[in-house]
Scaffold this active site. Structure first.
Site, mmCIF file in Angstrom:
data_model
loop_
_atom_site.group_PDB
_atom_site.id
_atom_site.type_symbol
_atom_site.label_atom_id
_atom_site.label_comp_id
_atom_site.label_asym_id
_atom_site.label_seq_id
_atom_site.Cartn_x
_atom_site.Cartn_y
_atom_site.Cartn_z
ATOM 1 N N ASN A 9 0.875 -1.177 0.000
ATOM 2 C CA ASN A 9 0.000 0.000 0.000
ATOM 3 C C ASN A 9 0.907 1.220 0.000
ATOM 4 O O ASN A 9 1.469 1.573 1.035
ATOM 5 C CB ASN A 9 -0.899 -0.017 1.245
ATOM 6 C CG ASN A 9 -1.713 1.268 1.374
ATOM 7 O OD1 ASN A 9 -1.844 2.025 0.426
ATOM 8 N ND2 ASN A 9 -2.258 1.503 2.569
ATOM 9 N N TRP A 10 1.045 1.822 -1.172
ATOM 10 C CA TRP A 10 1.983 2.949 -1.298
ATOM 11 C C TRP A 10 1.446 4.222 -0.654
ATOM 12 O O TRP A 10 2.181 5.191 -0.504
ATOM 13 C CB TRP A 10 2.273 3.232 -2.774
ATOM 14 C CG TRP A 10 3.045 2.157 -3.485
ATOM 15 C CD1 TRP A 10 3.481 0.962 -2.967
ATOM 16 C CD2 TRP A 10 3.481 2.182 -4.855
ATOM 17 N NE1 TRP A 10 4.148 0.249 -3.933
ATOM 18 C CE2 TRP A 10 4.162 0.968 -5.101
ATOM 19 C CE3 TRP A 10 3.354 3.106 -5.900
ATOM 20 C CZ2 TRP A 10 4.721 0.672 -6.356
ATOM 21 C CZ3 TRP A 10 3.903 2.804 -7.146
ATOM 22 C CH2 TRP A 10 4.581 1.599 -7.356
ATOM 23 N N LYS A 11 0.165 4.253 -0.342
ATOM 24 C CA LYS A 11 -0.483 5.464 0.195
ATOM 25 C C LYS A 11 -0.211 6.647 -0.743
ATOM 26 O O LYS A 11 -0.083 6.440 -1.949
ATOM 27 C CB LYS A 11 -0.008 5.749 1.624
ATOM 28 C CG LYS A 11 -0.057 4.499 2.517
ATOM 29 C CD LYS A 11 0.052 4.832 3.972
ATOM 30 C CE LYS A 11 0.221 3.555 4.770
ATOM 31 N NZ LYS A 11 0.006 3.735 6.188
ATOM 32 N N HIS A 96 -9.536 1.325 4.699
ATOM 33 C CA HIS A 96 -8.279 1.556 5.424
ATOM 34 C C HIS A 96 -8.541 2.538 6.570
ATOM 35 O O HIS A 96 -9.333 3.480 6.416
ATOM 36 C CB HIS A 96 -7.223 2.119 4.464
ATOM 37 C CG HIS A 96 -5.848 2.099 5.053
ATOM 38 N ND1 HIS A 96 -5.434 3.008 5.993
ATOM 39 C CD2 HIS A 96 -4.804 1.250 4.865
ATOM 40 C CE1 HIS A 96 -4.181 2.730 6.351
ATOM 41 N NE2 HIS A 96 -3.779 1.658 5.680
ATOM 42 N N GLU A 168 -5.730 -4.801 10.462
ATOM 43 C CA GLU A 168 -4.704 -3.788 10.674
ATOM 44 C C GLU A 168 -5.004 -3.041 11.974
ATOM 45 O O GLU A 168 -5.808 -2.086 11.972
ATOM 46 C CB GLU A 168 -4.702 -2.791 9.514
ATOM 47 C CG GLU A 168 -4.420 -3.413 8.173
ATOM 48 C CD GLU A 168 -3.781 -2.408 7.217
ATOM 49 O OE1 GLU A 168 -2.677 -2.679 6.756
ATOM 50 O OE2 GLU A 168 -4.377 -1.350 6.985
ATOM 51 N N GLY A 174 2.103 2.334 10.702
ATOM 52 C CA GLY A 174 3.057 3.435 10.555
ATOM 53 C C GLY A 174 3.711 3.863 11.845
ATOM 54 O O GLY A 174 4.359 4.913 11.896
ATOM 55 N N SER A 214 3.110 -2.024 10.469
ATOM 56 C CA SER A 214 4.571 -2.072 10.685
ATOM 57 C C SER A 214 5.157 -3.455 10.419
ATOM 58 O O SER A 214 6.086 -3.880 11.100
ATOM 59 C CB SER A 214 4.922 -1.569 12.091
ATOM 60 O OG SER A 214 4.486 -0.228 12.244
ATOM 61 N N GLY A 235 2.634 -1.156 4.329
ATOM 62 C CA GLY A 235 2.695 0.265 3.994
ATOM 63 C C GLY A 235 4.127 0.699 3.738
ATOM 64 O O GLY A 235 4.681 0.489 2.657
ATOM 65 N N GLY A 236 4.750 1.281 4.758
ATOM 66 C CA GLY A 236 6.090 1.858 4.620
ATOM 67 C C GLY A 236 7.102 0.950 3.933
ATOM 68 O O GLY A 236 7.863 1.393 3.063
HETATM 69 C C1 PEP Z 1 -0.933 0.217 5.919
HETATM 70 O O1 PEP Z 1 -1.013 1.407 5.655
HETATM 71 O O2 PEP Z 1 -1.784 -0.556 5.454
HETATM 72 C C2 PEP Z 1 0.165 -0.245 6.760
HETATM 73 C C3 PEP Z 1 0.105 -1.442 7.257
HETATM 74 O O3 PEP Z 1 1.195 0.643 6.971
HETATM 75 P P1 PEP Z 1 2.614 0.330 7.675
HETATM 76 O O4 PEP Z 1 3.101 -0.986 7.115
HETATM 77 O O5 PEP Z 1 3.487 1.468 7.274
HETATM 78 O O6 PEP Z 1 2.361 0.247 9.138
#
Ligand code: PEP
Length: 251
Positions: A9-11, A96, A168, A174, A214, A235-236
């Protein structure tokens, strides 16, 4: 048998040029490998057409990160599920926590989005999860149950089978705080039991439930080793090809 999936998920990151470069790096690093999971990248709307075209010959699938809760018309700035599908994208992230929190997406709005995604042959990656306060109060199970009942348990069994669920915990997104693999397993098993109650054993066993929050190359293997954790929504760590591919290779 349910699929294992690693989805990025590049956001709101990467210009189109940067997104194309990242897509190429991921495709190059995974091509010809015997991957043990499906791979999806969730890119911004403006990247969809270019990225799906780039991945035409690849097994990597493309997801949008959102779609409108309306079919079409005077909704300036919105992008419909039909538009997303017309780019060749196959998935759409819906619900999300950032959409729920910053854009006021209610259970009812998400129900409309899921319905429209399905009508347009997009598979929803439907996100659920509790906040820190909700977990501290011991309400995580009730919250997750309400999120499922509020937006997706209205679906027919045939429709529900198209969904991927992403658990999540909001406190882990994040933040660098990851749920322990035991916490993830406990919740995934609970989610599967709810699906079992509603849709029966076969659908419950066939539903892919991803963990997100994360997740990175250092903790993915441990999280994915749990029986009800079928992969991750990342995400990240999906923004760098090396990190993302290392997570894919955790399977
Ligand atoms: C997300 O945005 O779906 C996510 C899990 O972000 P991160 O991995 O950065 O916590």
């Amino acid at each position: 048998m349910r699929k294992n999936i690693v989805a990025g998920n590049w956001k709101m990151n990467k210009t189109l040029t940067e997104g194309i470069a990242l897509t190429k790096e991921i495709a190059y690093a995974t091509s010809g490998k015997n991957l043990k999971c499906d791979v999806i990248i969730g890119v911004p709307f403006v990247h969809l057409a270019s990225v799906t075209e780039l991945l035409r010959e690849s097994s990597i699938k493309v997801s949008a990160q959102n779609c409108a809760d309306k079919v079409s018309g005077a909704y300036t700035g919105e992008v419909s599920a039909a538009m997303v599908a017309s780019t060749g994208a196959k998935y759409c992230i819906i619900g999300h926590s950032e959409r729920r929190t910053y854009y006021g997406e209610t259970y009812e709005i998400l129900k409309q989005k899921v319905a429209l995604a399905l009508e347009n042959n997009l598979k929803p990656i439907f996100c659920i999860g509790e906040t820190k306060e909700e977990r501290e109060a011991g309400n995580q199970n009730a919250i997750v149950k309400a999120q499922l009942e509020g937006s997706v348990f209205n679906l027919s069994p045939e429709e529900f089978k198209q969904l991927v669920i992403a658990y999540e915990p909001v406190w882990a997104i994040g933040t660098g705080l990851t749920a322990t693999s035991e916490q993830a397993q406990e919740m995934h098993s609970f989610i599967r039991s709810l699906i079992n109650e509603k849709y029966g054993d076969t659908i419950a066993n066939d539903t892919t439930i991803l963990y997100g929050g994360s997740c990175n190359s250092a903790n993915a293997k441990e999280l994915f080793s749990k029986p009800d954790v079928d992969g991750g929504l990342i995400g990240g760590a999906s923004l760098k090809a090396n990190d993302f591919v290392a997570i894919i290779e955790s399977f």
